[in-house]
Design an enzyme around this catalytic site. Sequence first.
Site, short mmCIF file in Angstrom:
data_model
loop_
_atom_site.label_atom_id
_atom_site.label_comp_id
_atom_site.label_asym_id
_atom_site.label_seq_id
_atom_site.Cartn_x
_atom_site.Cartn_y
_atom_site.Cartn_z
CG ASP A 187 -29.45 3.95 4.18
OD1 ASP A 187 -28.63 3.37 4.91
OD2 ASP A 187 -30.05 4.97 4.52
CG ASN A 218 -35.57 15.56 6.24
OD1 ASN A 218 -35.31 14.50 6.81
ND2 ASN A 218 -35.22 15.81 4.99
CG HIS A 273 -33.90 11.40 6.33
ND1 HIS A 273 -33.14 12.51 6.04
CD2 HIS A 273 -33.08 10.59 7.06
CE1 HIS A 273 -31.94 12.38 6.57
NE2 HIS A 273 -31.88 11.21 7.20
CD GLU A 309 -33.95 12.93 2.54
OE1 GLU A 309 -34.54 13.67 3.35
OE2 GLU A 309 -32.78 12.53 2.72
C1 F6R Z 1 -28.62 5.61 8.05
C2 F6R Z 1 -29.88 6.21 7.63
C3 F6R Z 1 -30.28 7.62 7.97
C4 F6R Z 1 -29.90 8.03 9.40
C5 F6R Z 1 -30.38 9.44 9.70
C6 F6R Z 1 -29.94 9.91 11.07
O1 F6R Z 1 -28.50 4.30 7.55
O2 F6R Z 1 -30.60 5.56 6.96
O3 F6R Z 1 -31.66 7.74 7.78
O4 F6R Z 1 -30.47 7.13 10.30
O5 F6R Z 1 -29.87 10.32 8.74
O6 F6R Z 1 -28.55 10.01 11.08
P1 F6R Z 1 -27.73 10.35 12.40
O7 F6R Z 1 -27.85 9.16 13.30
O8 F6R Z 1 -26.32 10.54 11.91
O9 F6R Z 1 -28.35 11.56 12.98
#
Ligand code: F6R
Length: 242
Positions: free
Chosen positions: A67, A136, A138, A143
């Site tokens: 992303d 959550n 995601h 989401e």
């Molecule tokens: C990052 C991404 C997000 C993260 C998720 C967890 O490219 O796509 O889905 O993997 O938000 O983030 P952290 O590792 O910061 O807890």
Amino acid sequence: MELIIASNYDEMSRLAADKIALCLKDKPECVLGLATGSTPIGLYAQLVEDFQNGKISFARATTFNLDEYRGLDPQHNQSYRYFMQKNLFDHVDVELEKTHVPDGANSDAQAACDAYEKGIEEAGGIDLQLLGLGHNGHIGFNEPDDSFPVGTHVVDLTESTINANSRLFDSIDEVPRQAYTMGVGTIMKARSILVVASGADKAQIVRDAFFGPVTPQVPASVLQLHPDVTVIVDAEAGSLCA
Ligand code: F6R
């Protein structure tokens, strides 16, 4: 699905890096799907160390990130391109033109999404997709919703995400309102998937995602239907699964 509960963050990072290193050794021209966020920082550091010790090479590999913020210059220090350069690409022998992050600066959203999907297909599909896990459930910017989004698409960031991210920007007005993300369908097409999660605040979602019902309200739960998923968590994130 294989669940590995490591004793701490360092061991989680080492085990996850080993899995990526094995992919690079078995298939030097492999296609890696990569993630940003705080969880994979340790495993990227391990991969850099492995490269510096001559254990692995990215010279023939191709990468696609999950992303990117829409409308953010790749040079911006909050862009995911910048994150990847800083944590991995600048320190290993990957060819820059074989690293792909959705083009946040492209004003034609549909064209950017279509080009990204096409790029993955033309590269032969993703061999190993790395994922972090949102609180959550995601994955990427997919989401909780009423259905699973299929391909790469644009998402509107929620007010709470915009507020949470504003600490990283000079002002809240600078925080992007949209992002590009691979869809759940794009992720599920990867031949194998590696999920990492760490910390007590991820314990509940690790259990819900991998041991609860499969539902788009917990996007990561769809991974239960994938034939080759490895989940590596530290002891705190795995505390409700032991
Ligand atoms: C990052 C991404 C997000 C993260 C998720 C967890 O490219 O796509 O889905 O993997 O938000 O983030 P952290 O590792 O910061 O807890």
